[in-house]
Design a protein around this motif. Structure first.
Motif, PDB file in Angstrom:
ATOM      1  N   THR A 124      -2.271  12.228   3.802  1.00 58.70           N
ATOM      2  CA  THR A 124      -3.667  11.800   3.755  1.00 58.70           C
ATOM      3  C   THR A 124      -3.846  10.639   4.720  1.00 58.70           C
ATOM      4  O   THR A 124      -2.869   9.998   5.125  1.00 58.70           O
ATOM      5  CB  THR A 124      -4.068  11.356   2.331  1.00 58.70           C
ATOM      6  OG1 THR A 124      -3.246  10.256   1.932  1.00 58.70           O
ATOM      7  CG2 THR A 124      -3.907  12.493   1.332  1.00 58.70           C
ATOM      8  N   ALA A 125      -5.108  10.378   5.072  1.00 57.26           N
ATOM      9  CA  ALA A 125      -5.403   9.312   6.036  1.00 57.26           C
ATOM     10  C   ALA A 125      -5.322   7.945   5.358  1.00 57.26           C
ATOM     11  O   ALA A 125      -6.299   7.211   5.258  1.00 57.26           O
ATOM     12  CB  ALA A 125      -6.773   9.525   6.651  1.00 57.26           C
ATOM     13  N   ASP A 126      -4.133   7.644   4.892  1.00 57.47           N
ATOM     14  CA  ASP A 126      -3.845   6.386   4.204  1.00 57.47           C
ATOM     15  C   ASP A 126      -2.593   5.793   4.847  1.00 57.47           C
ATOM     16  O   ASP A 126      -1.592   6.487   5.023  1.00 57.47           O
ATOM     17  CB  ASP A 126      -3.618   6.646   2.711  1.00 57.47           C
ATOM     18  CG  ASP A 126      -3.192   5.410   1.953  1.00 57.47           C
ATOM     19  OD1 ASP A 126      -1.975   5.117   1.941  1.00 57.47           O
ATOM     20  OD2 ASP A 126      -4.060   4.737   1.375  1.00 57.47           O
ATOM     21  N   ARG A 127      -2.635   4.528   5.195  1.00 54.50           N
ATOM     22  CA  ARG A 127      -1.536   3.920   5.955  1.00 54.50           C
ATOM     23  C   ARG A 127      -0.204   4.031   5.221  1.00 54.50           C
ATOM     24  O   ARG A 127       0.816   4.373   5.822  1.00 54.50           O
ATOM     25  CB  ARG A 127      -1.849   2.447   6.247  1.00 54.50           C
ATOM     26  CG  ARG A 127      -0.799   1.762   7.119  1.00 54.50           C
ATOM     27  CD  ARG A 127      -1.199   0.338   7.428  1.00 54.50           C
ATOM     28  NE  ARG A 127      -1.314  -0.477   6.226  1.00 54.50           N
ATOM     29  CZ  ARG A 127      -0.266  -1.059   5.630  1.00 54.50           C
ATOM     30  NH1 ARG A 127       0.956  -0.909   6.128  1.00 54.50           N
ATOM     31  NH2 ARG A 127      -0.444  -1.795   4.551  1.00 54.50           N
ATOM     32  N   LEU A 128      -0.189   3.746   3.917  1.00 53.64           N
ATOM     33  CA  LEU A 128       1.064   3.790   3.167  1.00 53.64           C
ATOM     34  C   LEU A 128       1.612   5.212   3.079  1.00 53.64           C
ATOM     35  O   LEU A 128       2.828   5.434   3.198  1.00 53.64           O
ATOM     36  CB  LEU A 128       0.855   3.213   1.762  1.00 53.64           C
ATOM     37  CG  LEU A 128       0.558   1.718   1.692  1.00 53.64           C
ATOM     38  CD1 LEU A 128       0.314   1.284   0.245  1.00 53.64           C
ATOM     39  CD2 LEU A 128       1.698   0.906   2.293  1.00 53.64           C
TER      40      LEU A 128
END
Length: 255
Positions: A141-145
């Motif tokens: 997903t477009a999530d940094r972590l």
């Protein structure tokens, strides 16, 4: 369906929780087993949650209580003339041996075994289990972590385990999940460029964000999405573009 002597071992794997690996395991297992004619088994090694074992119990209760789903299930199992696919519970360190024993003792030929594995490298036996897969699919997903943990771990598998040759892995594929049309397109472009720069495989199919991924069936529902006993409704598959994902998935694994 004709099967190969050795079934394909496939895992939806991620080092970050909540990105959909158990959901995709269920969706693909049910589609292949109930709608496409393949013989499937699932090994649940996601200790201590064992969410797929719990899901099967919930699904059975829902089918028994919902008259429409009960009729659907009766018609389905009468038509395909086979039982629900088994979901077997093991710890990661024992799962490859258990799977091989299951194959040898199964009275029907198995085409695909899906593995729901723990989401941490600290789990005993997890690297050996992943190295024993033929294909690994990792939702991102477009999530940094999520991106950082997935990219680091995928590089570890590809650059260390696969290059050493001590593995059954043929390929690892990342794919976008929970894509929200309102999010900035340049963000995905930046991440896509990074993935390609690292030499990793990224599927073309993108799964649209949907509440169906986090929702169990309603009491009086007439359609199902995430179920261990019935395949997802085709209109629901199209709504989140899972139909396109399934087609690309089948081309990759060459089943």
């Amino acid at each position: 369906m004709n099967t190969k002597n050795q079934p394909l071992f496939i895992a939806f794997s991620s080092q970050k929780g909540g990105v959909g690996k158990s959901t995709f395991t269920t969706l693909l297992a049910s589609l292949l087993h109930y709608r496409m004619g393949y013989n499937v088994a699932v090994f649940d090694a996601d200790f201590p949650q064992h969410s797929l074992m719990k899901m099967k119990t919930r699904d059975l209760a829902m089918v028994m209580e919902n008259q429409h789903l009960k009729k659907m299930a009766y018609k389905q199992f009468s038509t395909i003339n086979k039982k629900a696919y088994p979901i077997l519970q093991y710890k990661a360190e024992n799962i490859l041996g258990a799977a091989q024993k299951f194959i040898e003792t199964s009275y029907i030929p198995i085409d695909v075994i899906f593995f729901d594995l723990p989401g941490t490298v600290n789990t005993p036996g997890i690297l050996k289990s992943l190295a024993g897969m033929h294909y690994i699919f990792s939702p991102i997903t477009a999530d940094r972590l999520v991106m950082e943990s997935t990219l680091v771990f995928t590089q570890l598998l590809q650059d260390v385990i696969m290059k050493k040759g001590e593995t059954s892995l043929k390929s690892i594929h990342l794919f976008w999940n929970q894509v929200d049309g309102r999010e900035s397109t340049p963000l995905y472009t930046i991440y896509n460029d990074l993935i390609h720069h690292l030499g990793l495989n990224l599927m073309e199919s993108q799964i649209k964000n949907s509440t169906r991924f986090r929702k169990e069936g309603e009491e009086n529902t007439k359609t199902v999405f995430r179920s261990t006993l019935l395949p997802a409704d085709e209109s629901l598959l199209r709504a989140c573009r899972l139909d396109l994902f399934v087609n690309e998935f089948l081309k990759i694994i060459q089943l």
